[in-house]
Design a protein around this motif. Structure first.
Motif, mmCIF file in Angstrom:
data_model
loop_
_atom_site.group_PDB
_atom_site.id
_atom_site.type_symbol
_atom_site.label_atom_id
_atom_site.label_comp_id
_atom_site.label_asym_id
_atom_site.label_seq_id
_atom_site.Cartn_x
_atom_site.Cartn_y
_atom_site.Cartn_z
ATOM 1 N N TYR A 47 0.857 -1.187 0.000
ATOM 2 C CA TYR A 47 0.000 0.000 0.000
ATOM 3 C C TYR A 47 0.893 1.236 0.000
ATOM 4 C CZ TYR A 47 -3.258 3.537 1.802
ATOM 5 O OH TYR A 47 -4.012 4.672 1.981
ATOM 6 N N GLN A 48 0.563 2.211 -0.848
ATOM 7 C CA GLN A 48 1.333 3.445 -0.917
ATOM 8 C C GLN A 48 0.579 4.564 -0.232
ATOM 9 O OE1 GLN A 48 2.675 4.590 -4.824
ATOM 10 N NE2 GLN A 48 3.283 6.636 -4.169
ATOM 11 N N LEU A 49 1.256 5.238 0.686
ATOM 12 C CA LEU A 49 0.642 6.340 1.409
ATOM 13 C C LEU A 49 0.340 7.508 0.477
ATOM 14 C CD1 LEU A 49 2.828 6.519 4.653
ATOM 15 C CD2 LEU A 49 0.410 5.914 4.533
ATOM 16 N N PRO A 50 -0.857 8.077 0.559
ATOM 17 C CA PRO A 50 -1.135 9.292 -0.212
ATOM 18 C C PRO A 50 -0.209 10.419 0.221
ATOM 19 C CG PRO A 50 -3.164 8.326 0.659
ATOM 20 C CD PRO A 50 -2.031 7.607 1.316
ATOM 21 N N GLY A 51 0.309 11.159 -0.753
ATOM 22 C CA GLY A 51 1.169 12.299 -0.454
ATOM 23 C C GLY A 51 2.630 11.971 -0.314
ATOM 24 N N LEU A 52 3.017 10.681 -0.363
ATOM 25 C CA LEU A 52 4.404 10.309 -0.128
ATOM 26 C C LEU A 52 5.210 10.384 -1.411
ATOM 27 C CD1 LEU A 52 5.818 7.551 2.123
ATOM 28 C CD2 LEU A 52 6.638 7.716 -0.221
ATOM 29 N N SER A 53 6.209 11.260 -1.413
ATOM 30 C CA SER A 53 7.250 11.284 -2.434
ATOM 31 C C SER A 53 8.517 10.712 -1.813
ATOM 32 C CB SER A 53 7.519 12.708 -2.924
ATOM 33 O OG SER A 53 6.439 13.209 -3.678
#
Length: 939
Positions: free
Chosen positions: A823-829
């Protein structure tokens, strides 16, 4: 000379020539022969820093103030300071925040608005105003910072590590906006003005490509400096323009065993918008006695964002399939790069969108010193925001539905660089004799709409009575808070020097109402030529090859009665999903103690605390279903839930050498669920003859009012070296163990008292099995930050006034959802860069800034203003400013006057989102650049 031990890190940096260790003097550790405690030494250094920065002006003064805030804070913080009220380094608070180490911003309609901290999206941080939690104009908790005027703020502090006394919670951190304190300022009367223009000429004939801002501020003290007043009023009219490629999507298909992806359709357009904002701030401070200090502050913001959007919807694979074909295919990916369609019907759009918001925030704070050891504090506050959106779509084309009119033969070809596609049409969409008002597609699939006009499936106009659409969602958000606290100074209590106790109560209500209206021409089923008085000429769509298209005043047509309206909620259940109220009552208790000690010869200061939260939440909405008539039927729902948390926190500062510190922080933190995911509005089905695996007759989908906060245990370790009054560098590592995250899943809820929407009867079995958002699982996030501010006068006096600021952040995550998938966190660069080069001397000021972020998942508005996640490509934003202060340059007759020229997004960096792969461009938004010419005059 003092005797202390250097850390291994310091020794290594010194050996590498990166650190110049200044010499200690006896006076720096002793005062009149008395050895200072760690706390006294830090306070003495604070006072010395304040004295040393008095003569530094302008941007350099802001840099030094920000460094001192970071240096002397117990928490890990980043800060922005303004030399004077209304003179933050950027015209936008979000732009300034996005340059801080570990922070970045997502652009919304070309403006930096949503701020991410260390890889977490805006919903995982809290925003406060003078220490008080704020409401938001969106559907959730995340604040859109373009609502808040930078012109009337004096600074922003970002808390990356919490303490027990902070009155807001967020796993990512807390962003606190601050106003001026008049009793600590000299009398000031100041006028600021700016002229603003975009690099694009007007893209719409009734749009704006220029605007302006003006601010008046007044600060003064009276009654022997016992009463202080700060007032600021700001007015802004800020233009913004956009050329936008937008794709419906890219369906996949298989031919002869080979997989292909093709353009489903497109909706490119040009947008002209104007953000009008009136803001007023009042701060009153009173210190009638040495023991009592009172502060009242009030903020009012009236915000209107008006958008004009004109473009053409262009169906391809999802059109009528009248001879669509692939002309060129990328052999490596199977992506159709060039296609053709024949006899297709396009929709010409003349749309308007008004987003209006009104925010008010009030606060009263009382500080009373009982005696030398005890002080009391009382704080009361209220903030509220109301937001109304009026989004109007007007359709026109060559004929109604899919049975009439003139079809277009056109091709598309994707441009190099993944910037979208260009088209080659065969029709002239700027011809008022060809393009007429009315819906050229059969997409108004509404039983109520068909019934209103007597349309049956045998009618050629079946599902063709939608000539436009009006969306009207509203949000009201209110938050009230009370806090009482006491602080005790401790004598002879070992390592503990001070203890604080506090209790607070917050109550918040957020109410969203959703409605939409089908629009049908009063002359239905006839198509109508645009009357002359509403014609505005044409707009150019040359950037996508479509030439000119007709432009008309669609809002005036609606106002003058050319359309009939019918509520979409009669047959569309999405509005029931999006109509709800969520309430929260939070009681907080905390205790926090400051400490100081020595480990060997290393002074240690800091704080430790414990915060207890008791939360009661409730949500009111509807359980709805579809009757045999096709109409929506519903029954009210009201679901309550409660939970509690203990949040310990620890912040330690090790003064390992002069002007060098090592910080350690550990804390248990939480982020409350998104409000739109907590709502009790659900699509419900009751089947008395069927019991599911959980033994329930009810099955529902929608919001989950039983959601609990996401939780995290966080650790922070950093080294900071303040090698000069104007410079420092730091290295930081952070790690968070995330739990109870929120993913798609299943849950069970009690629908006691809720009637079966189809029958109106309340069943005896009230348990329901729900599908939607649910708590569970998690993972870890870790990262490192490197930041430095380097005044070049430490290299040579010749370079006095030159300086560099830079930071680099790298973040990594390992999170699994409820199914065990990544799962990829929203907002994560994964990577963030920020750099600023500046020069300031003898009144001349110049700086250039760049911030860069890698790819991330961002949130945009979808259909009906729903929050929609998309894959956003990384971007680099470059801004620059030059200015001149006449007083600092020696022109005494012009003392107080300064001017500046600022350019934003100088490289015209687009906002780009994709749909599943890099070549499937969802949005390519080109905003151009923005220029501001301004002045400030201080009496």
């Amino acid at each position: 000379m003092p005797n202390f031990k250097l850390s291994l890190l310091t020794l290594a940096l010194t050996a590498g020539g990166l650190v110049a260790l200044p010499a200690y003097s006896a006076q720096e550790v002793e005062d009149a022969g008395k050895k200072l405690s760690p706390t006294e030494a830090r306070e003495k250094a604070k006072a010395a820093a304040a004295i040393e920065t008095i003569e530094i002006k302008g941007f350099r003064r802001s840099v030094v103030d920000s460094i001192n805030t970071k240096r002397f804070s117990t928490n890990v913080v980043e800060s922005i300071s303004a030399e004077d009220i209304g003179k933050l380094p950027d015209s936008s608070i979000a732009e300034s925040i996005a340059r801080l180490p570990g922070l970045t911003a997502q652009r919304l309609d070309g403006r930096a608005s949503r701020v991410s901290i260390r890889g977490f999206g805006e919903n995982e941080s809290a925003t406060t105003f003078n220490g008080r939690e704020q409401v938001s104009i969106g559907d959730n908790r995340g604040v859109e910072f373009d609502l808040y005027p930078s012109e009337i703020m004096s600074g922003v502090t970002v808390y990356k590590t919490p303490n027990a006394s902070l009155e807001a919670e967020g796993i990512a951190g807390v962003i606190d906006m601050q106003t001026a304190k008049p009793l600590s300022r000299e009398r000031t009367i100041q006028f600021n003005g700016q002229y603003e223009m975009t690099s694009f000429d007007k893209l719409n004939p009734d749009g704006n490509d220029a605007g302006g801002r003006g601010t008046f501020s007044y600060i003064d003290k009276f009654a022997n400096d016992t009463i202080g007043v700060a007032f600021a009023y700001s007015k802004m009219s800020s233009p913004n323009q956009e050329k936008r490629w937008n794709a419906w999507g890219y369906p996949d298909f298989t031919v002869a065993g080979k997989n292909y992806s093709v353009l489903g359709g497109a909706k490119p357009f040009v947008r002209s918008s104007t953000l009008d904002r009136d803001s007023a701030l009042l701060v009153i401070e009173a210190a009638p006695t040495d023991k009592l200090k009172m502060t009242f502050d009030a903020l009012y913001v009236d915000f209107t964002d008006k958008k004009i959007l004109r473009g053409i919807e262009i169906p391809f694979a999802w059109g009528y399939n009248r001879g669509s074909s692939a002309l060129e295919v990328d052999p490596a990916t199977g992506f159709v790069t060039k296609g053709k369609v024949t006899n297709e019907y396009l929709v010409v759009r003349n749309d308007l969108e008004n987003r209006e918001a009104e925010l008010s925030a009030f606060g009263l704070n009382l500080d009373y010193n009982l005696n030398d050891n005890w002080s009391l504090n009382f704080d009361a506050s209220h903030s509220s925001v109301s937001r109304d959106i009026w989004s109007f779509e007007s359709y026109s084309g060559t004929g109604r539905g899919d049975k009439e009119g003139v079809g277009d033969d056109l091709t598309y070809e994707f441009k190099p660089g993944n910037t979208g596609a260009t088209f080659s049409p065969s029709l002239n969409y700027g011809d008022y004799n060809l393009i007429k008002l009315g819906g050229p597609r059969s997409w108004g699939a509404s039983t109520a709409l068909n019934n209103k006009y007597g349309l049956t499936e045998s009618s050629i106009y079946y599902n063709s009575a939608q000539d436009g659409f009006l969306n009207t969602p509203t949000v009201d958000d209110e938050l009230s808070a009370l806090k009482v606290a006491a602080t005790q100074l401790l004598d002879d209590a070992g390592i503990f020097t001070k203890v604080s106790y506090g209790a607070s109560f917050k109550t918040r209500d957020k109410d969203k109402k959703s409605e939409g209206y089908f629009m049908t021409l009063k002359d239905f089923p006839a198509m109508v030529s645009v009357p002359e008085q509403y014609r505005l000429g044409t707009v150019s769509l040359d950037f996508i090859g479509m030439g000119n298209m007709i432009a008309y005043d669609s809002g005036a047509l609606l106002k003058d009665g050319y359309y009939n309206l019918l509520a979409e909620s009669l047959t569309n259940q999405s509005h029931s999903f999006k109509t709800w109220k969520v309430s929260e009552d939070v009681v907080a208790l905390y205790v926090q103690t400051d400490l100081e000690a020595e480990i060997g010869d290393i002074p240690v200061t800091g704080s430790m605390g414990l915060r207890y939260l008791d939360t009661k939440q409730s949500s009111q909405g509807t359980a709805f279903g579809v009757a045999s008539s096709g109409l929506i039927v519903s029954s009210p729902t009201d679901v309550s839930h409660s939970y509690s948390h203990l949040l310990p926190s620890l912040n330690l500062i090790f003064d390992v050498a002069e002007d060098q510190t090592v910080r350690f922080g550990a804390a248990q933190t939480l982020s409350r669920p998104r409000l739109d995911e907590m709502n009790a509005s659900v699509g419900a089905t009751y089947n008395p003859s069927k019991v599911d695996d959980n033994g329930n007759n009810w099955s529902i989908n929608g919001g989950n009012p039983l959601l609990e906060p996401k939780e995290a245990l966080g650790l922070d370790l950093s080294y900071e070296n303040y090698f000069s009054d104007e410079g420092y560098f730091s290295i930081a590592y952070f790690w968070k163990d995330l739990s109870e995250w929120i993913f798609d899943g299943t849950y069970e809820v009690d629908l006691v008292g809720v009637a079966n929407p189809s029958t109106g009867i309340v069943p005896t079995n009230s348990k329901a099995s729900g599908s939607g958002k649910a708590n569970g699982n998690g993972g870890t996030l870790q990262g490192a930050e490197f930041a430095a501010t380097l005044p070049l006068n430490i290299v040579s006096d010749v370079l006095d006034g030159f300086g560099l600021m830079a930071s680099y952040t790298v973040v990594d995550q390992d999170i699994k959802d409820l199914k065990g998938l990544d799962y990829q966190l929203p907002g994560l660069s994964k990577e963030l860069y920020s750099a600023t080069a500046f020069y300031e001397n003898s009144g001349f000021q110049a700086r250039v800034s760049a911030r860069k972020r890698s790819n991330f998942k961002g949130e945009v508005y979808g259909l009906g203003f729903d929050a929609k996640q998309v894959d956003v490509k990384g971007e680099t934003i470059v801004d620059a400013q030059i200015g001149f202060d006449f007083g600092e340059a020696g022109y005494k007759e012009l003392d107080g006057l300064s001017i500046f020229l600022q350019g934003q997004n100088l490289t015209e960096e687009p906002f780009v989102s994709t749909q599943g792969s890099a070549f499937k461009i969802g949005d390519y938004q080109d905003y151009g650049s923005t220029y501001l010419l301004g002045f400030s005059y201080k009496l």
